[in-house]
Motif scaffolding. Structure first.
Motif, PDB file in Angstrom:
ATOM      1  N   UNK A 182       0.734  -0.765   0.085  1.00  0.00           N
ATOM      2  CA  UNK A 182      -0.233   0.244   0.255  1.00  0.00           C
ATOM      3  C   UNK A 182       1.214   1.573   0.078  1.00  0.00           C
ATOM      4  N   UNK A 183       2.015   1.103   0.587  1.00  0.00           N
ATOM      5  CA  UNK A 183       2.849   2.349   0.818  1.00  0.00           C
ATOM      6  C   UNK A 183       3.096   2.770  -0.547  1.00  0.00           C
ATOM      7  N   UNK A 184       4.116   1.729  -1.282  1.00  0.00           N
ATOM      8  CA  UNK A 184       4.690   1.976  -2.539  1.00  0.00           C
ATOM      9  C   UNK A 184       3.505   2.687  -3.603  1.00  0.00           C
ATOM     10  N   UNK A 185       2.112   1.687  -3.354  1.00  0.00           N
ATOM     11  CA  UNK A 185       1.174   2.045  -4.577  1.00  0.00           C
ATOM     12  C   UNK A 185       0.337   3.494  -3.909  1.00  0.00           C
ATOM     13  N   UNK A 186       1.088   3.936  -2.922  1.00  0.00           N
ATOM     14  CA  UNK A 186      -0.840   5.197  -2.358  1.00  0.00           C
ATOM     15  C   UNK A 186      -1.759   5.467  -2.617  1.00  0.00           C
ATOM     16  N   UNK A 187      -2.053   3.823  -2.202  1.00  0.00           N
ATOM     17  CA  UNK A 187      -3.076   3.798  -2.594  1.00  0.00           C
ATOM     18  C   UNK A 187      -4.350   3.280  -1.406  1.00  0.00           C
ATOM     19  N   UNK A 188      -5.443   3.211  -0.728  1.00  0.00           N
ATOM     20  CA  UNK A 188      -6.104   3.476   0.558  1.00  0.00           C
ATOM     21  C   UNK A 188      -7.423   2.029   0.096  1.00  0.00           C
ATOM     22  N   UNK A 189      -7.214   1.366   0.894  1.00  0.00           N
ATOM     23  CA  UNK A 189      -8.673   0.122   0.478  1.00  0.00           C
ATOM     24  C   UNK A 189     -10.024   0.599   1.167  1.00  0.00           C
ATOM     25  N   UNK A 190     -10.832   0.378   1.061  1.00  0.00           N
ATOM     26  CA  UNK A 190     -12.139   0.510   2.028  1.00  0.00           C
ATOM     27  C   UNK A 190     -12.360  -1.047   2.561  1.00  0.00           C
ATOM     28  N   UNK A 191     -12.950  -0.194   3.372  1.00  0.00           N
ATOM     29  CA  UNK A 191     -13.532  -1.994   4.375  1.00  0.00           C
ATOM     30  C   UNK A 191     -14.951  -1.265   5.517  1.00  0.00           C
ATOM     31  N   UNK A 192     -15.742  -2.279   5.823  1.00  0.00           N
ATOM     32  CA  UNK A 192     -16.529  -2.317   6.979  1.00  0.00           C
ATOM     33  C   UNK A 192     -16.549  -3.173   7.668  1.00  0.00           C
ATOM     34  N   UNK A 193     -16.646  -2.730   8.981  1.00  0.00           N
ATOM     35  CA  UNK A 193     -16.316  -3.617  10.020  1.00  0.00           C
ATOM     36  C   UNK A 193     -17.378  -3.333  11.720  1.00  0.00           C
ATOM     37  N   UNK A 194     -17.031  -4.433  11.729  1.00  0.00           N
ATOM     38  CA  UNK A 194     -18.909  -3.952  13.877  1.00  0.00           C
ATOM     39  C   UNK A 194     -18.059  -4.211  14.768  1.00  0.00           C
ATOM     40  N   UNK A 195     -18.186  -3.451  15.475  1.00  0.00           N
ATOM     41  CA  UNK A 195     -17.276  -3.243  17.060  1.00  0.00           C
ATOM     42  C   UNK A 195     -18.859  -2.378  17.633  1.00  0.00           C
ATOM     43  N   UNK A 196     -19.078  -3.869  18.812  1.00  0.00           N
ATOM     44  CA  UNK A 196     -20.112  -3.488  19.456  1.00  0.00           C
ATOM     45  C   UNK A 196     -21.748  -3.042  19.209  1.00  0.00           C
ATOM     46  N   UNK A 197     -21.888  -3.995  17.799  1.00  0.00           N
ATOM     47  CA  UNK A 197     -22.818  -4.297  17.422  1.00  0.00           C
ATOM     48  C   UNK A 197     -23.564  -2.973  16.887  1.00  0.00           C
ATOM     49  N   UNK A 198     -22.361  -2.206  15.860  1.00  0.00           N
ATOM     50  CA  UNK A 198     -22.435  -1.095  15.126  1.00  0.00           C
ATOM     51  C   UNK A 198     -21.557  -1.488  14.387  1.00  0.00           C
ATOM     52  N   UNK A 199     -21.719  -0.543  12.581  1.00  0.00           N
ATOM     53  CA  UNK A 199     -21.351  -1.295  11.785  1.00  0.00           C
ATOM     54  C   UNK A 199     -20.211   0.411  11.062  1.00  0.00           C
ATOM     55  N   UNK A 200     -18.846  -0.484  11.263  1.00  0.00           N
ATOM     56  CA  UNK A 200     -18.445   0.799  10.492  1.00  0.00           C
ATOM     57  C   UNK A 200     -17.558   1.461   9.452  1.00  0.00           C
ATOM     58  N   UNK A 201     -17.896   1.990   8.274  1.00  0.00           N
ATOM     59  CA  UNK A 201     -16.927   2.481   7.267  1.00  0.00           C
ATOM     60  C   UNK A 201     -14.956   2.465   8.002  1.00  0.00           C
ATOM     61  N   UNK A 202     -14.220   2.059   7.021  1.00  0.00           N
ATOM     62  CA  UNK A 202     -13.248   2.843   7.708  1.00  0.00           C
ATOM     63  C   UNK A 202     -12.169   2.409   6.235  1.00  0.00           C
ATOM     64  N   UNK A 203     -11.526   3.551   6.161  1.00  0.00           N
ATOM     65  CA  UNK A 203     -10.197   3.324   5.078  1.00  0.00           C
ATOM     66  C   UNK A 203      -8.886   2.947   5.634  1.00  0.00           C
ATOM     67  N   UNK A 204      -8.612   2.090   5.224  1.00  0.00           N
ATOM     68  CA  UNK A 204      -7.077   1.337   5.541  1.00  0.00           C
ATOM     69  C   UNK A 204      -6.419   1.993   4.923  1.00  0.00           C
TER      70      UNK A 204
END
Length: 69
Positions: A1-23
């Protein structure tokens, strides 16, 4: 990821709530930064913020002088 300077998108669930994150790579580490789903966004008008006030230039200069001390 560092060499390509790109980010990934993902979702995860914590404490019963879904979150959208950029990695992405940050100084050799993978970092996840939370984002908002479109239905979670609000317009400034919905917040009930006070209207902008006009401030004189002299008052701004005086405030800047006080903050520099």
């Amino acid at each position: 990821m560092a060499k390509s300077e790109l980010a990934g998108l993902a979702t995860f669930v914590m404490r019963g709530k879904e979150y959208l994150v950029a990695i992405f790579s940050d100084h050799g580490l993978l970092r996840a930064e939370t984002m908002r789903f479109v239905d979670e966004l609000r317009s400034p008008a919905d917040l009930g913020l006070p209207k902008k006030k006009k401030v004189s230039g002299g008052r701004v200069c005086a405030s800047l002088r006080i903050n520099k001390q």
